[in-house]
Scaffold this motif. Structure first.
Motif, PDB file in Angstrom:
ATOM      1  N   LEU A  67      40.861  42.844  36.263  1.00 48.33           N
ATOM      2  CA  LEU A  67      40.871  43.746  35.106  1.00 48.33           C
ATOM      3  C   LEU A  67      39.923  44.952  35.393  1.00 48.33           C
ATOM      4  N   ARG A  68      38.807  44.929  35.851  1.00 48.55           N
ATOM      5  CA  ARG A  68      37.692  45.788  36.237  1.00 48.55           C
ATOM      6  C   ARG A  68      38.050  46.825  37.235  1.00 48.55           C
ATOM      7  N   GLU A  69      38.959  46.185  38.169  1.00 45.76           N
ATOM      8  CA  GLU A  69      39.294  47.038  39.307  1.00 45.76           C
ATOM      9  C   GLU A  69      40.616  47.706  38.840  1.00 45.76           C
ATOM     10  N   LEU A  70      41.418  47.044  38.152  1.00 42.09           N
ATOM     11  CA  LEU A  70      42.707  47.992  37.648  1.00 42.09           C
ATOM     12  C   LEU A  70      42.299  49.244  36.654  1.00 42.09           C
ATOM     13  N   ARG A  71      40.926  49.021  35.780  1.00 39.34           N
ATOM     14  CA  ARG A  71      40.546  50.048  35.148  1.00 39.34           C
ATOM     15  C   ARG A  71      40.087  50.901  35.812  1.00 39.34           C
ATOM     16  N   ARG A  72      39.302  50.992  37.053  1.00 35.69           N
ATOM     17  CA  ARG A  72      38.611  51.929  37.885  1.00 35.69           C
ATOM     18  C   ARG A  72      39.734  52.820  38.450  1.00 35.69           C
ATOM     19  N   ALA A  74      42.721  53.305  37.431  1.00 36.03           N
ATOM     20  CA  ALA A  74      43.662  53.876  36.463  1.00 36.03           C
ATOM     21  C   ALA A  74      43.197  55.500  36.098  1.00 36.03           C
TER      22      ALA A  74
END
Length: 74
Positions: A67-72, A74
């Motif tokens: 999820l952290r990687e997804l947020r970065r 986006a």
């Protein structure tokens, strides 16, 4: 972690298939109520074992890190 089936016989847990479990191994026993039996086929046990193995695989991705990687991105 493995899932095995068994029954109580003469006050002891007797596994249907004790293969591969070393003498003295620590186990956790979940006791089902006789009026609510849960029948699990050998195929279903194999699926559960495969899922446990996959969850312990070094190739799995930690959900928080994903999820952290997804947020970065986006």
């Amino acid at each position: 972690m493995q899932i095995r089936r068994g029954r109580i016989q003469n006050g002891a847990v007797v596994l249907a298939d004790p293969t591969g479990i070393p003498e003295g191994a620590e186990v956790t026993v979940l006791i089902g109520r006789p009026q609510d039996p849960v029948d699990v086929s050998d195929e279903e046990l194999a699926e559960i074992d495969a899922g446990l193995a996959e969850a312990q695989s070094p190739h799995r991705v930690d959900a928080r890190a994903f999820l952290r990687e997804l947020r970065r991105g986006a």
